[in-house]
Design a protein around this motif. Sequence first.
Motif, PDB file in Angstrom:
ATOM      1  N   SER A 147       0.830  -1.199   0.000  1.00  0.00           N
ATOM      2  CA  SER A 147       0.000   0.000   0.000  1.00  0.00           C
ATOM      3  C   SER A 147       0.869   1.255   0.000  1.00  0.00           C
ATOM      4  O   SER A 147       0.598   2.223  -0.723  1.00  0.00           O
ATOM      5  N   VAL A 148       1.911   1.255   0.821  1.00  0.00           N
ATOM      6  CA  VAL A 148       2.825   2.396   0.857  1.00  0.00           C
ATOM      7  C   VAL A 148       3.542   2.551  -0.475  1.00  0.00           C
ATOM      8  O   VAL A 148       3.699   3.671  -0.992  1.00  0.00           O
ATOM      9  N   VAL A 156      10.076   2.722  -3.999  1.00  0.00           N
ATOM     10  CA  VAL A 156      10.452   1.961  -2.812  1.00  0.00           C
ATOM     11  C   VAL A 156      10.198   0.484  -3.082  1.00  0.00           C
ATOM     12  O   VAL A 156       9.344   0.120  -3.887  1.00  0.00           O
ATOM     13  N   ASN A 157      10.941  -0.349  -2.385  1.00  0.00           N
ATOM     14  CA  ASN A 157      10.780  -1.789  -2.518  1.00  0.00           C
ATOM     15  C   ASN A 157       9.840  -2.277  -1.420  1.00  0.00           C
ATOM     16  O   ASN A 157      10.187  -2.210  -0.236  1.00  0.00           O
ATOM     17  N   ALA A 162       8.235  -4.521   4.189  1.00  0.00           N
ATOM     18  CA  ALA A 162       7.643  -5.629   4.942  1.00  0.00           C
ATOM     19  C   ALA A 162       8.682  -6.323   5.809  1.00  0.00           C
ATOM     20  O   ALA A 162       8.403  -6.688   6.964  1.00  0.00           O
ATOM     21  N   ALA A 163       9.884  -6.512   5.274  1.00  0.00           N
ATOM     22  CA  ALA A 163      10.926  -7.212   6.028  1.00  0.00           C
ATOM     23  C   ALA A 163      11.315  -6.426   7.281  1.00  0.00           C
ATOM     24  O   ALA A 163      11.459  -7.007   8.372  1.00  0.00           O
ATOM     25  N   PHE A 164      11.476  -5.118   7.151  1.00  0.00           N
ATOM     26  CA  PHE A 164      11.828  -4.310   8.323  1.00  0.00           C
ATOM     27  C   PHE A 164      10.669  -4.259   9.315  1.00  0.00           C
ATOM     28  O   PHE A 164      10.894  -4.238  10.534  1.00  0.00           O
ATOM     29  N   THR A 165       9.435  -4.236   8.828  1.00  0.00           N
ATOM     30  CA  THR A 165       8.285  -4.245   9.729  1.00  0.00           C
ATOM     31  C   THR A 165       8.245  -5.537  10.535  1.00  0.00           C
ATOM     32  O   THR A 165       8.015  -5.520  11.760  1.00  0.00           O
ATOM     33  N   ILE A 166       8.467  -6.655   9.873  1.00  0.00           N
ATOM     34  CA  ILE A 166       8.487  -7.955  10.568  1.00  0.00           C
ATOM     35  C   ILE A 166       9.652  -8.013  11.548  1.00  0.00           C
ATOM     36  O   ILE A 166       9.503  -8.517  12.671  1.00  0.00           O
ATOM     37  N   ARG A 167      10.785  -7.494  11.150  1.00  0.00           N
ATOM     38  CA  ARG A 167      11.948  -7.488  12.039  1.00  0.00           C
ATOM     39  C   ARG A 167      11.673  -6.701  13.314  1.00  0.00           C
ATOM     40  O   ARG A 167      12.109  -7.086  14.405  1.00  0.00           O
TER      41      ARG A 167
END
Length: 298
Positions: A147-148, A156-157, A162-167
């Motif tokens: 969405s972002v 942006v990738n 998503a990976a940083f959010t999960i981290r």
Amino acid sequence: MAKHTAGRAPKKASAPAKRKPVWKEVEEREAKRVSNRLRERRKYKRRRLAVVYDVSGPRVRLGCAWFAVTVLALVAGRLAVGVLYSAVAAFAALQTALAWRKAGARPHRLAAGAGALAIGLAGAISTPFVGLAILGFVGAALFFAYSVAATTRRPVNPIDIAAFTIRCGLFSGFAAACVGITARHSLTGAVGLIVIVAAYEIGDYLVGSGASNPYEGPIAGAAAIVVVTFAITAIGLKPFVFPGSFALAALAAVACPAGQLAASFILPKVDAPASALRRIDSVLVLAPAWALAVARLA
């Protein structure tokens, strides 16, 4: 004799030492605090993994207050323990996401905080719910990331977002969930976990915050764990029965510093401000292993 005495000049009383103005004392005290902070920053500047001791502020009083709150949660029951750790995990995820955003990454803060809270609360309710909460968190992180990426003008990738959010949210949330799982299986096991972690943190902070090397603090914390384990074993409550209780102590002595290093890995740099994550960093590795061990021993 009288003439000789009269010829002498009377001695002047020594002037009292002048006291520094209050503003000068405040300036010197603040200068010392600033120099201590700069010294700590230089200490951690070249290290990616480290056990960080924040000596600024009322850290001892905050630690005592945290222990008192956890004791009240234990008295209130198993669900209260899970809710407490889940709330702290959510704040940890929010602070970690903020630290990464300052470092240039773009994790979704609200998704990270809500995901950590959901995973932690799932552990306090049912173990299978933890897996469902993790899957839901991953799906939500991907949804918000795409969405972002679709609404922003800059390229942006979404996978990175998503990976940083999960981290930011997964590890603290899973640790909180495992504390809740332990409390559900064995309330005495949760009591032992909290008491042993508190003993480790006291020994580690008191010695490690003033040590010249990174080993003295964890060694002092491990020694405190052994002392507390002797006391708990003397009571004889399961799962703290010899020799299993000392196996749990050995597990804590290894996993507590490992969790502190894991917190440094989660953050963009070791001295990034994330007080909530540092509050529960000792259980990041210990809580999952502890829940499994208590389930076997109880």
